[in-house]
Design a protein around this motif. Structure first.
Motif, PDB file in Angstrom:
ATOM      1  N   PHE B  82       0.834  -1.207   0.000  1.00 28.68           N
ATOM      2  CA  PHE B  82       0.000   0.000   0.000  1.00 28.68           C
ATOM      3  C   PHE B  82       0.872   1.262   0.000  1.00 28.68           C
ATOM      4  CE2 PHE B  82      -2.569   3.339   2.001  1.00 28.68           C
ATOM      5  CZ  PHE B  82      -3.676   3.326   1.168  1.00 28.68           C
ATOM      6  N   THR B  83       1.916   1.242   0.839  1.00 29.83           N
ATOM      7  CA  THR B  83       2.838   2.376   0.879  1.00 29.83           C
ATOM      8  C   THR B  83       3.480   2.585  -0.490  1.00 29.83           C
ATOM      9  OG1 THR B  83       3.314   1.714   3.143  1.00 29.83           O
ATOM     10  CG2 THR B  83       4.751   3.384   2.171  1.00 29.83           C
ATOM     11  N   ALA B  84       3.922   1.473  -1.092  1.00 32.05           N
ATOM     12  CA  ALA B  84       4.552   1.560  -2.415  1.00 32.05           C
ATOM     13  C   ALA B  84       3.587   2.188  -3.413  1.00 32.05           C
ATOM     14  CB  ALA B  84       4.971   0.175  -2.885  1.00 32.05           C
ATOM     15  N   CYS B  85       2.335   1.789  -3.304  1.00 31.52           N
ATOM     16  CA  CYS B  85       1.313   2.309  -4.209  1.00 31.52           C
ATOM     17  C   CYS B  85       1.148   3.817  -4.036  1.00 31.52           C
ATOM     18  CB  CYS B  85       0.009   1.553  -3.940  1.00 31.52           C
ATOM     19  SG  CYS B  85      -1.462   2.437  -4.417  1.00 31.52           S
ATOM     20  N   ILE B  86       1.095   4.276  -2.788  1.00 33.90           N
ATOM     21  CA  ILE B  86       0.948   5.720  -2.522  1.00 33.90           C
ATOM     22  C   ILE B  86       2.167   6.481  -3.056  1.00 33.90           C
ATOM     23  CG2 ILE B  86       0.733   7.508  -0.734  1.00 33.90           C
ATOM     24  CD1 ILE B  86      -1.781   5.798  -1.178  1.00 33.90           C
ATOM     25  N   VAL B  87       3.369   5.929  -2.802  1.00 35.75           N
ATOM     26  CA  VAL B  87       4.588   6.590  -3.282  1.00 35.75           C
ATOM     27  C   VAL B  87       4.524   6.762  -4.801  1.00 35.75           C
ATOM     28  CG1 VAL B  87       7.082   6.320  -3.592  1.00 35.75           C
ATOM     29  CG2 VAL B  87       6.048   5.825  -1.363  1.00 35.75           C
ATOM     30  N   ALA B  88       4.170   5.694  -5.502  1.00 38.43           N
ATOM     31  CA  ALA B  88       4.114   5.757  -6.965  1.00 38.43           C
ATOM     32  C   ALA B  88       3.094   6.795  -7.441  1.00 38.43           C
ATOM     33  CB  ALA B  88       3.775   4.379  -7.530  1.00 38.43           C
ATOM     34  N   PHE B  89       1.928   6.758  -6.856  1.00 37.34           N
ATOM     35  CA  PHE B  89       0.891   7.722  -7.255  1.00 37.34           C
ATOM     36  C   PHE B  89       1.324   9.164  -6.976  1.00 37.34           C
ATOM     37  CE2 PHE B  89      -3.010   6.076  -8.940  1.00 37.34           C
ATOM     38  CZ  PHE B  89      -2.974   4.713  -8.664  1.00 37.34           C
ATOM     39  N   VAL B  90       1.898   9.383  -5.790  1.00 39.37           N
ATOM     40  CA  VAL B  90       2.298  10.750  -5.419  1.00 39.37           C
ATOM     41  C   VAL B  90       3.381  11.261  -6.372  1.00 39.37           C
ATOM     42  CG1 VAL B  90       3.503  12.111  -3.668  1.00 39.37           C
ATOM     43  CG2 VAL B  90       1.623  10.608  -2.991  1.00 39.37           C
ATOM     44  N   VAL B  91       4.381  10.392  -6.624  1.00 37.53           N
ATOM     45  CA  VAL B  91       5.474  10.816  -7.499  1.00 37.53           C
ATOM     46  C   VAL B  91       4.945  11.096  -8.914  1.00 37.53           C
ATOM     47  CG1 VAL B  91       7.615  10.042  -8.580  1.00 37.53           C
ATOM     48  CG2 VAL B  91       7.237   9.653  -6.147  1.00 37.53           C
ATOM     49  N   ASN B  92       4.019  10.271  -9.373  1.00 38.14           N
ATOM     50  CA  ASN B  92       3.454  10.460 -10.711  1.00 38.14           C
ATOM     51  C   ASN B  92       2.573  11.703 -10.777  1.00 38.14           C
ATOM     52  OD1 ASN B  92       0.942  10.003 -12.588  1.00 38.14           O
ATOM     53  ND2 ASN B  92       2.631   8.823 -13.493  1.00 38.14           N
ATOM     54  N   TYR B  93       1.666  11.835  -9.847  1.00 43.36           N
ATOM     55  CA  TYR B  93       0.718  12.950  -9.913  1.00 43.36           C
ATOM     56  C   TYR B  93       1.358  14.303  -9.617  1.00 43.36           C
ATOM     57  CZ  TYR B  93      -3.419  10.697 -11.500  1.00 43.36           C
ATOM     58  OH  TYR B  93      -4.334  10.081 -12.313  1.00 43.36           O
ATOM     59  N   SER B  94       2.415  14.315  -8.793  1.00 46.04           N
ATOM     60  CA  SER B  94       3.116  15.576  -8.538  1.00 46.04           C
ATOM     61  C   SER B  94       3.642  16.158  -9.838  1.00 46.04           C
ATOM     62  CB  SER B  94       4.282  15.354  -7.567  1.00 46.04           C
ATOM     63  OG  SER B  94       3.790  14.939  -6.323  1.00 46.04           O
ATOM     64  N   ALA B  95       4.106  15.276 -10.729  1.00 46.54           N
ATOM     65  CA  ALA B  95       4.641  15.741 -12.010  1.00 46.54           C
ATOM     66  C   ALA B  95       3.537  16.397 -12.843  1.00 46.54           C
ATOM     67  CB  ALA B  95       5.264  14.579 -12.778  1.00 46.54           C
ATOM     68  N   TYR B  96       2.369  15.758 -12.895  1.00 45.81           N
ATOM     69  CA  TYR B  96       1.261  16.336 -13.672  1.00 45.81           C
ATOM     70  C   TYR B  96       0.758  17.634 -13.059  1.00 45.81           C
ATOM     71  CZ  TYR B  96       0.830  12.354 -16.783  1.00 45.81           C
ATOM     72  OH  TYR B  96       1.055  11.417 -17.735  1.00 45.81           O
ATOM     73  N   PHE B  97       0.590  17.621 -11.718  1.00 51.04           N
ATOM     74  CA  PHE B  97       0.132  18.845 -11.048  1.00 51.04           C
ATOM     75  C   PHE B  97       1.130  19.979 -11.260  1.00 51.04           C
ATOM     76  CE2 PHE B  97      -2.475  16.069  -7.994  1.00 51.04           C
ATOM     77  CZ  PHE B  97      -3.626  16.264  -8.735  1.00 51.04           C
ATOM     78  N   ALA B  98       2.423  19.617 -11.232  1.00 47.81           N
ATOM     79  CA  ALA B  98       3.463  20.644 -11.402  1.00 47.81           C
ATOM     80  C   ALA B  98       3.274  21.375 -12.727  1.00 47.81           C
ATOM     81  CB  ALA B  98       4.850  20.004 -11.348  1.00 47.81           C
ATOM     82  N   GLU B  99       2.982  20.623 -13.776  1.00 47.71           N
ATOM     83  CA  GLU B  99       2.807  21.255 -15.086  1.00 47.71           C
ATOM     84  C   GLU B  99       1.550  22.139 -15.118  1.00 47.71           C
ATOM     85  OE1 GLU B  99       5.789  21.191 -16.228  1.00 47.71           O
ATOM     86  OE2 GLU B  99       5.188  20.738 -18.271  1.00 47.71           O
ATOM     87  N   ILE B 100       0.526  21.714 -14.409  1.00 51.81           N
ATOM     88  CA  ILE B 100      -0.685  22.546 -14.337  1.00 51.81           C
ATOM     89  C   ILE B 100      -0.387  23.837 -13.566  1.00 51.81           C
ATOM     90  CG2 ILE B 100      -3.026  22.681 -13.392  1.00 51.81           C
ATOM     91  CD1 ILE B 100      -3.330  19.701 -13.981  1.00 51.81           C
ATOM     92  N   TYR B 101       0.306  23.690 -12.437  1.00 54.50           N
ATOM     93  CA  TYR B 101       0.655  24.873 -11.643  1.00 54.50           C
ATOM     94  C   TYR B 101       1.511  25.832 -12.464  1.00 54.50           C
ATOM     95  CZ  TYR B 101      -0.793  22.276  -7.454  1.00 54.50           C
ATOM     96  OH  TYR B 101      -1.496  21.573  -6.519  1.00 54.50           O
ATOM     97  N   ARG B 102       2.478  25.239 -13.176  1.00 53.55           N
ATOM     98  CA  ARG B 102       3.395  26.088 -13.945  1.00 53.55           C
ATOM     99  C   ARG B 102       2.615  26.899 -14.989  1.00 53.55           C
ATOM    100  NH1 ARG B 102       6.714  25.644 -18.506  1.00 53.55           N
ATOM    101  NH2 ARG B 102       5.831  23.610 -18.993  1.00 53.55           N
ATOM    102  N   SER B 103       1.693  26.233 -15.665  1.00 52.77           N
ATOM    103  CA  SER B 103       0.907  26.955 -16.670  1.00 52.77           C
ATOM    104  C   SER B 103       0.118  28.084 -16.005  1.00 52.77           C
ATOM    105  CB  SER B 103      -0.031  26.000 -17.410  1.00 52.77           C
ATOM    106  OG  SER B 103      -1.117  25.643 -16.580  1.00 52.77           O
ATOM    107  N   GLY B 104      -0.405  27.821 -14.804  1.00 52.25           N
ATOM    108  CA  GLY B 104      -1.162  28.848 -14.091  1.00 52.25           C
ATOM    109  C   GLY B 104      -0.275  29.997 -13.647  1.00 52.25           C
ATOM    110  N   LEU B 105       0.861  29.650 -13.067  1.00 53.13           N
ATOM    111  CA  LEU B 105       1.777  30.692 -12.573  1.00 53.13           C
ATOM    112  C   LEU B 105       2.253  31.573 -13.708  1.00 53.13           C
ATOM    113  CD1 LEU B 105       3.847  28.539 -10.037  1.00 53.13           C
ATOM    114  CD2 LEU B 105       2.488  30.565  -9.460  1.00 53.13           C
ATOM    115  N   GLN B 106       2.558  30.936 -14.859  1.00 52.30           N
ATOM    116  CA  GLN B 106       3.089  31.714 -15.979  1.00 52.30           C
ATOM    117  C   GLN B 106       2.014  32.537 -16.682  1.00 52.30           C
ATOM    118  OE1 GLN B 106       5.232  28.722 -18.170  1.00 52.30           O
ATOM    119  NE2 GLN B 106       7.117  29.101 -17.020  1.00 52.30           N
ATOM    120  N   SER B 107       0.748  32.202 -16.431  1.00 54.09           N
ATOM    121  CA  SER B 107      -0.315  32.955 -17.104  1.00 54.09           C
ATOM    122  C   SER B 107      -0.652  34.252 -16.355  1.00 54.09           C
ATOM    123  CB  SER B 107      -1.572  32.101 -17.232  1.00 54.09           C
ATOM    124  OG  SER B 107      -2.242  32.048 -15.987  1.00 54.09           O
ATOM    125  N   ILE B 108      -0.121  34.397 -15.140  1.00 55.26           N
ATOM    126  CA  ILE B 108      -0.400  35.620 -14.375  1.00 55.26           C
ATOM    127  C   ILE B 108       0.477  36.748 -14.910  1.00 55.26           C
ATOM    128  CG2 ILE B 108      -0.362  36.702 -12.086  1.00 55.26           C
ATOM    129  CD1 ILE B 108      -2.442  34.508 -12.316  1.00 55.26           C
TER     130      ILE B 108
END
Lengths: 254, 211
Positions: B82-108
């Protein structure tokens, strides 16, 4: 007369390009300086350096007797964050594009910095904001959001926002360039009334008649240098340099 | 049928755990990654870029397997699936969220930062009070997409043996020689995502008071 701002030998490069080669001027307390010149002449950059949006490469700047940067060994040296911040609070800047905070009401746009930066209480900040809004003829817009206002109204709010911090000197960076002639008049009226109250100001503008009418001193910049300067009547009506004549004539044609 | 629903509710709780724990860690971590991708310090930027490329360029199912088995093969230690699963999801989703945040930050507009600076706001104040609320408003639709995808992606957790909703449904399906449990699971996912999308619509409405 008391000198509010003294700038000496300002230089600024962006990469290989020398944007400002050697800019010097002083502004006396209660006076208005207007800066004219073609795009890319370095007018805005000069204001942005004085208001700390850019760093100077060389030169010395004193505001209200305090030194923001001093030329030393061919470089400008800054005094450190605390002093820079305090000097920054003595200067206000009104932008061409207003730059109001869209998610705040008009009132909060004007009170936020009073409260967060100057630590004023809520009542005091709101009282001050309402006084300024009255002065701008916008007291009924306190609860509106910026998108609900015309460009002229937004610019008046941004002037109120800058004045709310009681700056010792207020800068305008082409405050009417984004506005149509009618709205331009609104803003010029406000700046004129500030001039009548002896607010110390420096205005970068393309409104030649306005600049001549309100300023105590005028500067014509081109290519990063001051080509000509003097009393507005002399500079606008009887320019000595050919470059100045051409520039001013280009407005009469238009 | 009642027993089946009960089992599936248990599976749903596991799915929801994966879902919420992933959001809990990856939503803030995404900001750190976005900052890393926007920094002027080149090695950090390259490293962040490489990380995002890997996360987006390889299947999540493979990443799950990697995070579960790699520690064992590399260091001889194994840990909770279960821990391994959470680690994988967090590491994967952080990358996607990062790109969304970046697009938002740069649009200001840069003018927002400049106005805040001239008014004397500190950097932290400028970020949290002036910039961030505007960024959130702009990225909500993209964020909503990603969060809905996450609900469905939790089904991949079964790859490393986490007994989440879809795994329970599949087990029940082969036990009872029926596809019904699979479709019941489908209804479960749909309900979860209906709630998620309603919440995002609500948030967008709430932030619709300005433009």
């Amino acid at each position: 007369m008391e000198t509010m701002l003294r700038l000496k030998g300002l230089k600024k490069n962006f990469g290989e390009n020398a944007i400002l080669r050697d800019i010097s001027f002083t502004i006396e307390k209660g006076n208005v300086l207007s800066i004219i010149g073609p795009s890319g002449s370095g007018k805005s950059t000069t204001l942005r350096i004085i208001t700390q949006l850019e760093k100077a490469d060389d030169g010395t700047l004193e505001i209200g007797g305090r030194t923001l940067f001093r030329s030393y060994d061919g470089k400008s040296v800054y005094p450190g964050i605390k002093e820079e911040r305090e000097i920054g609070l003595m200067t206000g800047l009104v932008f061409q594009s207003f730059n109001l905070f869209p998610h705040f009401t008009v009132l909060r746009n004007i009170t936020e910095a009073q409260r967060a930066v100057l630590r004023r209480g809520k009542d005091e900040a709101e009282y001050k904001a309402m006084e300024l809004l009255k002065k701008m003829g916008l007291e009924d817009k306190a609860k509106s959001y910026p998108y609900q206002l015309s460009g002229g109204q937004q610019q008046r709010v941004s002037i109120a926002r800058a004045l709310a911090l009681d700056p010792a000197i207020l800068f305008f960076d082409e405050p009417t360039s984004a506005l149509d002639p009618e709205l331009t008049r609104e803003i010029l009226k406000v700046i004129r009334s500030l001039a009548e109250e002896r607010m110390t100001m420096a205005v970068v503008t393309h409104e030649m008649n306005f600049a001549r009418a309100i300023s105590d001193y005028a500067i014509f910049m081109d290519g990063g240098v001051i080509v000509e300067e003097g009393k507005p009547d002399e500079l606008f009506l009887n320019p000595q340099m050919q470059r100045t004549r051409d520039f001013i004539a280009s407005f009469d044609e238009a | 049928m009642q027993g089946l629903i009960l089992q599936m509710l248990e599976g749903t709780i596991v799915s929801l755990k994966v879902f919420f724990l992933t959001l809990l860690f990856s939503l803030p971590l995404g900001f750190v990654v976005a900052k890393g991708k926007m920094t002027r310090i080149k090695p950090i930027r390259w490293l962040t870029d490489f990380y995002i490329q890997i996360m987006r360029g390889t299947p999540l199912i493979l990443q799950l397997i990697f995070f579960y088995f790699a520690p064992f093969y590399l260091f001889g230690v194994s840990y909770d699936r279960f821990t391994a699963c959470i680690v994988a999801f967090v590491v994967n989703y952080s990358a996607y969220f990062a790109e969304i945040y970046r697009s938002g930050l740069q649009s200001i507009d840069r003018g927002q930062h400049e106005a805040a600076k001239v008014l004397g706001f500190s950097k932290a104040y400028t970020f949290f009070v002036i910039i961030l609320p505007q960024v959130i408003k702009r990225i909500l639709p993209a964020l909503g997409n990603e969060v809905i995808t996450l609900v469905k992606d939790t089904a991949l957790a079964q790859t490393i043996g986490v007994a989440e909703l879809f795994r329970v449904a599949q087990t029940a399906s082969s036990r009872e020689f029926s596809t019904v449990p699979i479709f019941v699971a489908g209804v479960f996912y749909f309900i979860m995502n209906y709630i998620v999308s309603r919440l995002f619509t609500l948030a967008e409405k709430k932030l619709g008071y300005y433009r």
